[in-house]
Design an enzyme around this catalytic site. Structure first.
Site, PDB file in Angstrom:
ATOM      1  N   THR A  68      49.280  18.211  50.194  1.00 28.25           N
ATOM      2  CA  THR A  68      49.646  19.080  51.323  1.00 28.25           C
ATOM      3  C   THR A  68      50.527  20.233  50.855  1.00 28.25           C
ATOM      4  O   THR A  68      50.710  20.437  49.638  1.00 28.25           O
ATOM      5  CB  THR A  68      50.261  18.254  52.482  1.00 28.25           C
ATOM      6  OG1 THR A  68      50.398  19.107  53.622  1.00 28.25           O
ATOM      7  CG2 THR A  68      51.617  17.665  52.126  1.00 28.25           C
ATOM      8  N   LYS A  72      48.345  22.928  47.924  1.00 26.52           N
ATOM      9  CA  LYS A  72      46.887  22.863  48.124  1.00 26.52           C
ATOM     10  C   LYS A  72      46.088  23.793  47.199  1.00 26.52           C
ATOM     11  O   LYS A  72      44.961  23.457  46.833  1.00 26.52           O
ATOM     12  CB  LYS A  72      46.531  23.153  49.584  1.00 26.52           C
ATOM     13  CG  LYS A  72      46.881  22.007  50.515  1.00 26.52           C
ATOM     14  CD  LYS A  72      46.423  22.277  51.934  1.00 26.52           C
ATOM     15  CE  LYS A  72      46.834  21.136  52.856  1.00 26.52           C
ATOM     16  NZ  LYS A  72      46.310  21.281  54.215  1.00 26.52           N
ATOM     17  N   ASP A 108      40.099  18.973  55.033  1.00 19.19           N
ATOM     18  CA  ASP A 108      40.598  19.678  56.230  1.00 19.19           C
ATOM     19  C   ASP A 108      39.401  20.351  56.893  1.00 19.19           C
ATOM     20  O   ASP A 108      39.234  20.301  58.119  1.00 19.19           O
ATOM     21  CB  ASP A 108      41.615  20.765  55.855  1.00 19.19           C
ATOM     22  CG  ASP A 108      42.954  20.189  55.422  1.00 19.19           C
ATOM     23  OD1 ASP A 108      43.302  19.097  55.903  1.00 19.19           O
ATOM     24  OD2 ASP A 108      43.641  20.827  54.612  1.00 19.19           O
ATOM     25  N   ALA A 136      45.754  27.324  57.404  1.00 14.61           N
ATOM     26  CA  ALA A 136      44.948  26.502  58.314  1.00 14.61           C
ATOM     27  C   ALA A 136      43.740  27.305  58.811  1.00 14.61           C
ATOM     28  O   ALA A 136      42.613  26.770  58.889  1.00 14.61           O
ATOM     29  CB  ALA A 136      45.802  26.060  59.503  1.00 14.61           C
TER      30      ALA A 136
HETATM   31  P1  ATR Z   1      49.531  27.554  58.088  1.00 17.57           P
HETATM   32  O1  ATR Z   1      49.461  26.910  56.749  1.00 17.57           O
HETATM   33  O2  ATR Z   1      50.048  26.656  59.183  1.00 17.57           O
HETATM   34  O3  ATR Z   1      48.278  28.254  58.460  1.00 17.57           O
HETATM   35  P2  ATR Z   1      50.642  30.104  57.351  1.00 17.57           P
HETATM   36  O4  ATR Z   1      49.703  30.166  56.202  1.00 17.57           O
HETATM   37  O5  ATR Z   1      52.065  30.524  57.140  1.00 17.57           O
HETATM   38  O6  ATR Z   1      50.712  28.643  57.972  1.00 17.57           O
HETATM   39  O7  ATR Z   1      49.996  30.988  58.568  1.00 17.57           O
HETATM   40  C1  ATR Z   1      50.658  31.137  59.772  1.00 17.57           C
HETATM   41  C2  ATR Z   1      49.763  31.895  60.751  1.00 17.57           C
HETATM   42  O8  ATR Z   1      50.448  31.964  62.019  1.00 17.57           O
HETATM   43  C3  ATR Z   1      49.483  33.339  60.347  1.00 17.57           C
HETATM   44  O9  ATR Z   1      48.235  33.744  60.874  1.00 17.57           O
HETATM   45  C4  ATR Z   1      50.625  34.086  61.054  1.00 17.57           C
HETATM   46  O10 ATR Z   1      50.370  35.442  61.312  1.00 17.57           O
HETATM   47  P3  ATR Z   1      50.767  36.578  60.203  1.00 17.57           P
HETATM   48  O11 ATR Z   1      49.634  36.599  59.219  1.00 17.57           O
HETATM   49  O12 ATR Z   1      50.873  37.814  60.990  1.00 17.57           O
HETATM   50  O13 ATR Z   1      52.066  36.130  59.597  1.00 17.57           O
HETATM   51  C5  ATR Z   1      50.667  33.345  62.356  1.00 17.57           C
HETATM   52  N1  ATR Z   1      51.972  33.491  63.012  1.00 17.57           N
HETATM   53  C6  ATR Z   1      53.133  32.915  62.659  1.00 17.57           C
HETATM   54  N2  ATR Z   1      54.112  33.262  63.522  1.00 17.57           N
HETATM   55  C7  ATR Z   1      53.546  34.085  64.437  1.00 17.57           C
HETATM   56  C8  ATR Z   1      54.019  34.752  65.615  1.00 17.57           C
HETATM   57  N3  ATR Z   1      55.290  34.646  66.019  1.00 17.57           N
HETATM   58  N4  ATR Z   1      53.134  35.479  66.333  1.00 17.57           N
HETATM   59  C9  ATR Z   1      51.840  35.591  65.961  1.00 17.57           C
HETATM   60  N5  ATR Z   1      51.330  34.964  64.873  1.00 17.57           N
HETATM   61  C10 ATR Z   1      52.161  34.232  64.126  1.00 17.57           C
END
Ligand code: ATR
Length: 287
Positions: A68, A72, A108, A136
């Site tokens: 995790t 990954k 996943d 994700a």
């Molecule tokens: P994960 O592994 O859970 O996918 P990540 O790779 O950090 O975590 O991705 C987080 C996602 O949530 C991204 O699409 C992020 O958007 P950005 O690319 O603009 O950062 C989105 N995200 C996180 N906080 C956000 C917020 N407050 N509003 C809109 N999108 C958000």
């Protein structure tokens, strides 16, 4: 309850941190259900020790491992081989021992596909919108592409990451699978009847009252919602669907089926869907 003895096979989770993992509970139920003598151990692994951890698990004949955050992608150079689909995604979450090391898989992705089938959600070719462009979202995007999606949308707060993910997938599949859109431009989605897959971290506990799009007009364009978040069990995103009398699902079955797919690879034993309600109940009781 597992009784550990000299015959117990070991599985584990490599991550940093691993304290909140629900996987030991899932695998304990699966082991009980299929009659395996197996223990699933969270193994907190500092990134600087990742290569040693893989070697150690090989030396100790682990039956299998999950991987995790944040390992990954970083773990790929330490594997002996990689499944082609996981190679396309560039991320693995399941390691299966082979002669000279571990082969990496991405359950996943396959787990999400199996969860959607279990929930009766079919993936339309054109009317799909994926919200988010992080880790994700990447697995979900490849699943959608594998299922023949064309002319769908990835919408994200940062347009650059959405564009990068779209380009990556469109190049991999040699056709237009996705078009990028800014999160704030959801009103530009043509028509209605969308499957909306929510793959951002917005709405995750304790921010239960947040959704990436807080306008009911967006949800009017959608016919079904699939949130990859499972804590809380009903997210604000899902509630928008419920308020419009439309179905929506949380990420709990994705979590469970990624575990089932890993378990099947490790043990060679098929797991029947009959066990899923029992696992859901145990996870919900624990929350
Ligand atoms: P994960 O592994 O859970 O996918 P990540 O790779 O950090 O975590 O991705 C987080 C996602 O949530 C991204 O699409 C992020 O958007 P950005 O690319 O603009 O950062 C989105 N995200 C996180 N906080 C956000 C917020 N407050 N509003 C809109 N999108 C958000």
């Amino acid at each position: 309850m597992i009784t550990i003895d000299g015959q117990t096979k070991i599985c584990g989770l490599l991550g940093y941190p691993v304290k909140h993992t629900l996987s030991p509970m899932i695998h304990e139920i699966l082991a009980h259900h299929t009659g395996e003598n197996l223990a699933y151990i969270p193994c907190e692994t500092d990134p600087s020790h990742l290569a040693d951890a893989v070697k150690g698990a090989q030396a100790m004949h682990f039956l299998g491992l999950n991987v995790t955050v944040p390992h990954k992608s970083a773990i790929i150079p330490f594997l002996s081989s990689i499944d082609p689909l996981a190679g396309k995604v560039g991320a693995v979450n399941t390691l299966v021992p082979e002669e000279d090391g571990f082969r990496g898989y991405n359950t996943d992705l396959t787990g999400l596909g199996r969860a959607m089938r279990y929930d009766g959600v079919s993936i339309p070719k054109e009317k799909t919108v994926l919200i988010g462009a992080g880790g994700a979202a990447r697995a979900a995007a490849f699943l959608l592409a594998e299922n023949g999606v064309t002319e769908a949308y990835i919408i994200n707060r940062t347009l650059e990451s959405a564009t990068k993910l779209c380009d990556n997938i469109n190049t991999t599949y040699g056709r237009t699978v996705f078009k990028p859109l800014l999160l704030s431009q959801y009103d530009r989605l043509p028509g209605d009847g969308y499957l909306a897959v929510q793959a951002t971290s917005v709405g995750l506990f304790p921010d239960n009252e947040k959704a990436p799009i807080m306008d009911e007009a967006f949800y009017q364009k959608c016919s079904v919602g699939y949130d990859l978040i499972y804590r809380p069990f009903e997210t604000r995103f899902m509630r928008f669907f419920r308020e419009q009398g439309k179905p929506s699902f949380n990420g709990l079955r994705m979590l469970i089926f990624q575990g089932i797919e890993a378990y099947e690879k490790w043990t060679g034993k098929p797991v029947s869907d009959d066990v899923v309600p029992e696992v859901i109940e145990a996870l919900e009781r624990h929350a």
